[in-house]
Write an enzyme that holds these catalytic residues in place. Structure first.
Site, PDB file in Angstrom:
ATOM      1  N   ASP A 196       0.830  -1.205   0.000  1.00 41.40           N
ATOM      2  CA  ASP A 196       0.000   0.000   0.000  1.00 41.40           C
ATOM      3  C   ASP A 196       0.864   1.254   0.000  1.00 41.40           C
ATOM      4  O   ASP A 196       2.102   1.175   0.081  1.00 41.40           O
ATOM      5  CB  ASP A 196      -0.966   0.000   1.205  1.00 41.40           C
ATOM      6  CG  ASP A 196      -0.267  -0.326   2.527  1.00 41.40           C
ATOM      7  OD1 ASP A 196       0.975  -0.292   2.568  1.00 41.40           O
ATOM      8  OD2 ASP A 196      -0.961  -0.587   3.517  1.00 41.40           O
ATOM      9  N   ASN A 230      -7.668  -2.910  14.111  1.00 38.55           N
ATOM     10  CA  ASN A 230      -9.048  -3.194  13.685  1.00 38.55           C
ATOM     11  C   ASN A 230      -9.113  -4.361  12.695  1.00 38.55           C
ATOM     12  O   ASN A 230     -10.137  -4.587  12.067  1.00 38.55           O
ATOM     13  CB  ASN A 230      -9.686  -1.933  13.069  1.00 38.55           C
ATOM     14  CG  ASN A 230      -8.993  -1.483  11.784  1.00 38.55           C
ATOM     15  OD1 ASN A 230      -8.033  -2.107  11.333  1.00 38.55           O
ATOM     16  ND2 ASN A 230      -9.469  -0.403  11.193  1.00 38.55           N
ATOM     17  N   HIS A 238      -7.358  -4.623   9.916  1.00 29.95           N
ATOM     18  CA  HIS A 238      -7.094  -4.321   8.502  1.00 29.95           C
ATOM     19  C   HIS A 238      -5.811  -4.983   8.024  1.00 29.95           C
ATOM     20  O   HIS A 238      -4.891  -5.231   8.804  1.00 29.95           O
ATOM     21  CB  HIS A 238      -7.120  -2.813   8.218  1.00 29.95           C
ATOM     22  CG  HIS A 238      -5.961  -2.021   8.723  1.00 29.95           C
ATOM     23  ND1 HIS A 238      -6.014  -0.653   8.901  1.00 29.95           N
ATOM     24  CD2 HIS A 238      -4.701  -2.376   9.085  1.00 29.95           C
ATOM     25  CE1 HIS A 238      -4.857  -0.217   9.328  1.00 29.95           C
ATOM     26  NE2 HIS A 238      -4.039  -1.239   9.456  1.00 29.95           N
ATOM     27  N   GLU A 257      -9.718  -1.730   5.006  1.00 25.41           N
ATOM     28  CA  GLU A 257     -10.379  -1.473   6.283  1.00 25.41           C
ATOM     29  C   GLU A 257     -11.581  -2.414   6.452  1.00 25.41           C
ATOM     30  O   GLU A 257     -12.004  -3.060   5.486  1.00 25.41           O
ATOM     31  CB  GLU A 257     -10.842  -0.011   6.327  1.00 25.41           C
ATOM     32  CG  GLU A 257      -9.721   1.018   6.181  1.00 25.41           C
ATOM     33  CD  GLU A 257      -8.849   1.145   7.431  1.00 25.41           C
ATOM     34  OE1 GLU A 257      -8.974   0.347   8.373  1.00 25.41           O
ATOM     35  OE2 GLU A 257      -8.013   2.070   7.462  1.00 25.41           O
TER      36      GLU A 257
END
Ligand code: PGA
Length: 241
Positions: free
Chosen positions: A67, A135, A137, A142
């Site tokens: 990313d 979380n 991800h 996400e």
């Protein structure tokens, strides 16, 4: 899923580096997708040390990255271009022509995604290195990202912006958008190594190991993969017992 539990971060980093080195020795032109963040940092240090001892040759590998932020300069210390060069590429003998990074400065982010996805299709990824967010991800995929998603532009969640703001002078400077390889693209990799270190990752790891794939926690998509190695630092793994 193979789970390797380590007793400290150094051991996690060494185990991960050794797996990467093994794969390169089997296939010198290995196509690897690298991750950034604090978790893989020690693995890069170990890989550099091994390279300096002349025990690994990176000259033929082809690299991708998971990313990149959008809308910041490459030379910005928070870009993943900067991270990868500063912490790894500048210290090894990778051929610069074989480095495939997403362009944080692109004026046409949609085109950038399509081009990157095409490059990966032409040279499918042999080894994917992943960290995991608090979380759940993976990359910047996400919660509620599609498990079939491809490389695309995403809006960062408030939680991720807040968490990543510690690297920026203030929260306003954190980019609101990024490009990430999709979960579908991740799952197409031949082998995946997931690294998790720290107590705050334990919920996400627990879901990966103990629950069914669920879009609310993207890392659980990896249960669908038949060649997954999870390397845990004890704190992140404590919950599995
Ligand atoms: P970290 O980030 O390695 O810095 O904890 C992982 C992630 O958010 O994917």
């Amino acid at each position: 899923m193979l789970i390797i539990e380590t007793s400290n971060y150094t051991e996690l980093s060494k185990r991960a580096a050794n797996l990467v080195i093994d794969e390169i020795s089997k296939k010198p032109n290995l196509r690897i997708c690298f991750a950034t963040g604090k978790t893989p940092f020690g693995m890069y240090e170990e890989l550099i040390k091994t390279y300096k001892k002349k025990k690994v040759d990176f000259s033929k590998i082809i690299s991708f990255n998971l990313d990149e932020y959008l809308g910041i300069k490459k030379e910005n210390k928070n870009s993943y271009f900067y991270y990868m060069h500063e912490n790894f590429f500048n210290h090894i003998n990778i051929n610069k022509k074989n480095i495939n990074l997403l362009d944080s400065e692109t004026k046409d982010s949609k085109k950038e995604c399509l081009l990157y996805e095409r490059k990966i299709k032409e040279k499918p990824i042999d080894l994917m290195i992943l960290g995991v967010g608090v979380n759940g991800h993976i990359g910047f995929n996400e919660p509620f990202s599609s498990f079939n998603s491809k490389t695309r532009v995403i809006e960062l969640s408030d939680e991720t912006i807040k968490r990543n703001s510690k690297y920026f002078r203030n929260i306003q400077n954190v980019p609101k958008k990024a490009i990430t390889i999709g979960i579908g693209t991740v799952l197409n990799s031949k082998k995946i190594i997931l690294l998790a270190s720290g107590k705050d990752k334990s919920e996400a790891i627990k879901k990966l190991i103990k629950t069914k794939p669920d879009k609310s926690c993207p890392v659980t998509a990896l249960r669908k993969h038949d060649n997954l190695i999870v390397i845990l630092h004890k704190e992140a793994g404590r919950i599995i017992r």
